[in-house]
Design an enzyme around this catalytic site. Structure first.
Site, PDB file in Angstrom:
ATOM      1  N   HIS A   8       2.863 -32.730  79.844  1.00  0.00           N
ATOM      2  CA  HIS A   8       1.502 -32.201  79.707  1.00  0.00           C
ATOM      3  C   HIS A   8       1.130 -31.259  80.858  1.00  0.00           C
ATOM      4  CE1 HIS A   8       0.958 -34.838  76.365  1.00  0.00           C
ATOM      5  NE2 HIS A   8       0.969 -35.950  77.093  1.00  0.00           N
ATOM      6  N   ASP A  55       8.221 -37.843  72.365  1.00  0.00           N
ATOM      7  CA  ASP A  55       7.010 -38.552  72.770  1.00  0.00           C
ATOM      8  C   ASP A  55       5.981 -38.359  71.662  1.00  0.00           C
ATOM      9  OD1 ASP A  55       5.649 -39.432  75.739  1.00  0.00           O
ATOM     10  OD2 ASP A  55       4.250 -38.733  74.195  1.00  0.00           O
ATOM     11  N   HIS A  61       2.921 -37.982  71.722  1.00  0.00           N
ATOM     12  CA  HIS A  61       1.923 -36.970  72.058  1.00  0.00           C
ATOM     13  C   HIS A  61       2.625 -35.628  72.254  1.00  0.00           C
ATOM     14  CE1 HIS A  61       0.269 -40.868  73.511  1.00  0.00           C
ATOM     15  NE2 HIS A  61      -0.818 -40.415  72.898  1.00  0.00           N
ATOM     16  N   ASP A  86       6.103 -44.087  73.116  1.00  0.00           N
ATOM     17  CA  ASP A  86       4.747 -44.484  72.739  1.00  0.00           C
ATOM     18  C   ASP A  86       4.527 -44.492  71.228  1.00  0.00           C
ATOM     19  OD1 ASP A  86       5.100 -41.770  72.888  1.00  0.00           O
ATOM     20  OD2 ASP A  86       3.485 -41.411  74.308  1.00  0.00           O
TER      21      ASP A  86
END
Length: 343
Positions: free
Chosen positions: A162, A199, A201, A276
């Protein structure tokens, strides 16, 4: 029996025993894949307990490292220590102004989504929070060099997908994968790189760092409708539904990954392997199991090895209490060459 005949028989028997023993010794290493692993205890973040206010398990890396040692798949032969990234290396992706904000507790509190960080003295901020990120990012660069030499390597940290050139977010302040790519390109070690991000996200920061660059390709499989919103536009974005299962995830991955590799023609693959998507993760809605995570990771490695493309694995996110166990089991499976890729 004459002494000379006894000596010959003894010599022949000894040679037979040594031969069998030698075969045994050679067979033992073959039972394991000594993939190089990069880790340092300095990866651990600590700030008088303030770090526990964030859902990320700060002890994840240490738990995985301890488990790998106990399982006997990690020893002095394949364990490596990283060096922290030099400032000039950080500047290959991040701006000077952004790096200056990492000296400010107020700014770092925003990047880490941890308001309590504002309370930290600047000296503690650097030592307890920023330095671990820079060291673990150095681990990604170290792992990439090892992958070029050995075919595969794992960093027990990193995957800060990120982080952007001018900002941090989502508990990420250093764009470790883009930095490693730029460093290797600058040194002439690689020309083209593929980032495979599983991931749950989207790796929005990685996409921004590498956008409009034909020498890189970003492939992200992520859940729509959760952070980050809005999404960035990568080279190949694949949405998975809320509640995604092991089998559904693998069907999608097996459909897209070979196509992405064929299109991007990479000299190296960076794998951002967040877990996740596990059932019970508080920041997502997946229902994957430990076995599903292991199948996923083994498949990505197998596809790279099939094409003789160096593979670099980083750990990225995962916020459930058993996230570390899932990634530990997956890495053990990779090391023991367990066939977990079939449906």
């Amino acid at each position: 029996m004459k002494k000379w005949l006894q000596a010959i028989v003894f010599l022949m028997w000894s040679c037979l025993v040594l031969s069998c023993t030698s075969q045994q010794l050679v067979a033992d290493p073959d039972a394991l894949d000594r993939i190089p692993v990069v880790y340092d205890k300095g990866y651990r973040i600590g700030a008088f307990g303030l770090e526990k206010l964030h859902p990320f398990d700060i002890g994840k890396y240490q738990k995985i490292h301890r488990g790998l040692k106990k399982a006997g798949v990690l020893n002095e032969e394949n364990e490596h220590r990283p060096e922290p990234l030099a400032r000039e290396t950080l500047l290959l992706v991040h701006s000077q102004d952004y790096l200056e904000t990492l000296k400010s507790p107020a700014w770092v509190a925003v990047y880490l989504e941890a308001p309590a960080v504002r309370l930290l003295p600047k000296r503690m901020l650097k030592r307890s929070l920023i330095d671990p990120f820079i060291l673990a990012s150095g681990g990604t660069l170290k792992a990439s060099r090892l992958a070029l030499d050995h075919g595969a390597a794992i960093n027990l940290g990193g995957g800060y997908h990120h982080a952007k050139p001018e900002s941090g977010e989502g508990f990420c302040v250093i764009a470790d994968v883009p930095i490693a790519i730029r460093k290797l390109q600058k040194e002439g070690e690689i020309k083209r790189a593929l980032v495979v991000d599983t991931d749950i996200h989207q790796g929005n920061g990685t996409i921004v760092c590498l956008e409009d660059d034909p020498s890189t390709f970003t492939f992200s499989m992520h859940e729509s409708g959760i952070y980050p919103v809005p999404k960035e536009t990568g080279d190949r974005d694949v949405s998975v539904p809320a509640g995604v299962t092991d089998d559904a995830y693998m069907r999608s991955l097996k459909h897209w990954l070979p196509k992405v590799i064929a299109k991007s023609k990479p000299d190296i693959v960076f794998y951002v392997s967040g877990c996740d998507a596990l059932a019970g993760d508080p920041l997502a809605n997946g229902t994957m199991t430990h076995e599903g995570i292991a199948r996923r990771d083994a498949y990505v490695l197998a596809e790279c090895r099939k094409r003789k493309i160096p593979f670099v694995m980083t750990l990225a996110g995962g916020y459930s209490k058993d996230a570390w166990q899932a990634q530990y089991k997956s890495i053990v499976g990779l090391m023991k060459k367990e066939d977990v890729t079939s449906p």
